[in-house]
Design a protein around this motif. Structure first.
Motif, mmCIF file in Angstrom:
data_model
loop_
_atom_site.group_PDB
_atom_site.id
_atom_site.type_symbol
_atom_site.label_atom_id
_atom_site.label_comp_id
_atom_site.label_asym_id
_atom_site.label_seq_id
_atom_site.Cartn_x
_atom_site.Cartn_y
_atom_site.Cartn_z
ATOM 1 N N MET A 1 0.897 -1.074 0.030
ATOM 2 C CA MET A 1 0.083 0.087 -0.079
ATOM 3 C C MET A 1 1.006 1.231 0.111
ATOM 4 S SD MET A 1 -3.393 0.743 2.361
ATOM 5 C CE MET A 1 -3.147 -0.864 3.408
ATOM 6 N N GLU A 2 0.757 2.061 -0.842
ATOM 7 C CA GLU A 2 1.187 3.322 -0.829
ATOM 8 C C GLU A 2 0.683 4.548 -0.935
ATOM 9 O OE1 GLU A 2 4.423 3.280 -4.041
ATOM 10 O OE2 GLU A 2 4.823 1.233 -3.699
ATOM 11 N N GLY A 3 1.237 5.643 -0.682
ATOM 12 C CA GLY A 3 0.422 6.963 -0.778
ATOM 13 C C GLY A 3 -0.772 7.239 0.511
ATOM 14 N N VAL A 4 -0.706 6.326 1.435
ATOM 15 C CA VAL A 4 -1.927 6.239 2.483
ATOM 16 C C VAL A 4 -1.517 7.534 3.335
ATOM 17 C CG1 VAL A 4 -2.619 4.918 4.325
ATOM 18 C CG2 VAL A 4 -2.266 3.984 2.349
ATOM 19 N N ALA A 5 -0.448 7.742 3.895
ATOM 20 C CA ALA A 5 -0.122 8.718 4.677
ATOM 21 C C ALA A 5 1.076 9.468 4.421
ATOM 22 C CB ALA A 5 -0.235 8.349 6.138
ATOM 23 N N THR A 6 1.243 10.679 4.812
ATOM 24 C CA THR A 6 2.573 11.499 4.515
ATOM 25 C C THR A 6 3.548 11.102 5.797
ATOM 26 O OG1 THR A 6 1.891 13.407 5.915
ATOM 27 C CG2 THR A 6 1.376 13.369 3.491
ATOM 28 N N ALA A 7 4.730 11.320 5.576
ATOM 29 C CA ALA A 7 5.792 11.114 6.821
ATOM 30 C C ALA A 7 5.458 11.781 7.931
ATOM 31 C CB ALA A 7 7.382 11.266 6.333
ATOM 32 N N GLU A 8 4.953 13.017 7.939
ATOM 33 C CA GLU A 8 4.287 13.889 8.874
ATOM 34 C C GLU A 8 3.159 13.288 9.636
ATOM 35 O OE1 GLU A 8 4.985 14.939 5.920
ATOM 36 O OE2 GLU A 8 6.728 16.071 5.867
ATOM 37 N N SER A 9 2.379 12.776 8.732
ATOM 38 C CA SER A 9 1.307 12.252 9.501
ATOM 39 C C SER A 9 1.562 10.831 10.364
ATOM 40 C CB SER A 9 0.412 11.798 8.418
ATOM 41 O OG SER A 9 -0.119 13.067 7.517
ATOM 42 N N VAL A 10 2.448 10.257 9.976
ATOM 43 C CA VAL A 10 2.799 9.054 10.434
ATOM 44 C C VAL A 10 3.463 9.431 12.093
ATOM 45 C CG1 VAL A 10 4.360 7.038 10.678
ATOM 46 C CG2 VAL A 10 3.363 7.514 8.650
ATOM 47 N N ASP A 11 4.313 10.444 11.751
ATOM 48 C CA ASP A 11 4.769 10.958 13.197
ATOM 49 C C ASP A 11 3.814 11.564 14.051
ATOM 50 O OD1 ASP A 11 7.443 10.085 12.528
ATOM 51 O OD2 ASP A 11 8.191 11.874 11.533
#
Length: 79
Positions: A1-11
């Motif tokens: 799965m790609e493009g689900v969340a940005t790095a900032e969102s995960v953090d």
């Protein structure tokens, strides 16, 4: 799965939802991808479990981040 969340969102999820002082991607950036690879290598050799094997892409990014062609170690992640 790609493009689900940005790095900032995960953090942000880990900081706000789990009360961590920094997210996993921020931490990886802080300690360095080469250190992440080294940690995974130790875990893999110690436990022998393939879940600890560093992915080829992580190894590639680790080499790119530490290369002379990339002063400052800034890495723009793309496969």
């Amino acid at each position: 799965m790609e493009g689900v969340a940005t790095a900032e969102s995960v953090d942000a999820v880990m900081k706000l939802g789990m009360n961590h002082p920094m997210g996993p991607l921020e931490l990886a950036d802080f300690i360095g991808l080469d250190v992440c690879v080294d940690i995974l290598d130790v875990l893999y050799s110690g436990f022998g479990d393939s879940k600890y094997r560093a992915s080829p892409l992580l190894r590639k990014w680790s080499r790119q981040a530490g290369s002379d062609a990339n002063p400052g170690g800034v890495l723009h992640l793309s496969a």
